[in-house]
Motif scaffolding. Sequence first.
Motif: not given
Length: 347
Positions: A147-168
């Motif tokens: 996956l390649i995930i763009s992070t427009g319209m996001s803050n760092m907290q959202t990005i951390e949530k994405i990272y943790k979710l995919v990392s599972k």
Amino acid sequence: MDLMDYIRSSPRTFIIAEIGQNHQGSVATAKELIKVAKDSGADCVKLQKTCAKEKFTKSALSAPYVGPNSWGKTYGEHKDYLEFSADDFLELQAYAKKLDIHLTASAMDEVSLKFLEDIKVPFIKIGSGDSNNLFLIEEAAKSGTPLIISTGMSNMQTIEKIYKLVSKYHKKFALLHCISAYPTPYDSVHLKVIQEMQKKFQDIIIGYSGHELDLHVTVAAVALGAKIIERHITLDKAQKGSDHSCSLEPNELQLLIKQIRDVELALGEPDKEIRKCEHACFEKLGKSLVYSKNLKVGHEIRKQDLKVKVSIPKGFDPLKYEEILGQKLLKDVVEDEAVHVKHHHSL
């Protein structure tokens, strides 16, 4: 080796030419753009795949859509006009394979995600519009497809949530710093976010998806360590459509990729040493120790007896001048004569 492993291990930035919907609904135009991307040196071309009724509500699809960029009377008609069929995608995938360039798409909904998984694209893109769509992101992660995930319209907290979710599920994913403004003003780009993401997410790839005008900001992203670059491309900025104005025309894409490859070469390695290309300059301008005055045999050298000048032939390295101090001359020397080891005792 999957694509993420390849990108991580390669010294080259992975460059995605984003066609999006700049094909104007034409397979022939999409093929032209794929050829442009290949000829310019891009690694991948990207489209968008949407199942309209899965992405939009009925009211959104039936809303009137008028204006210079509209391809239909309603937003649904507009989106339908620009959407390629499954057969169109397969045709374009075969064309890209023939040209030896990767082809993929952004999955805009779970139906489109399943389609892209089925046709075995090298990776699936999750666009900024879905950076808060944890349902879609989790389904994409479960598939195991990179996956390649763009992070427009996001803050760092959202990005951390994405990272943790995919990392599972796996680490075969990349995050792209992105600002969703078309075009993005320079003072809103904040390229330093790339470095912050590199610190926070050290076990995945960090890249940059740019929507600014011109090329230099994207090149700077590479200098800051972006391993993936994505830019929109078009055949003509004046074409109908909202993305064309901040897209790169063929000559611009070619120049951007050349500049990126030049910067990659220039970044080099972190070890500082005299390079081969500097030897000629050193021979012409490099300094040596010389005697500041005429001196007699047996004289004990002091610092005031030495100067640093360009000398032909070269003499003793000025960096080592302390090794000369206190040594006695074995011969008479004259002013401006280059200092040599053979002139002194104990050297």
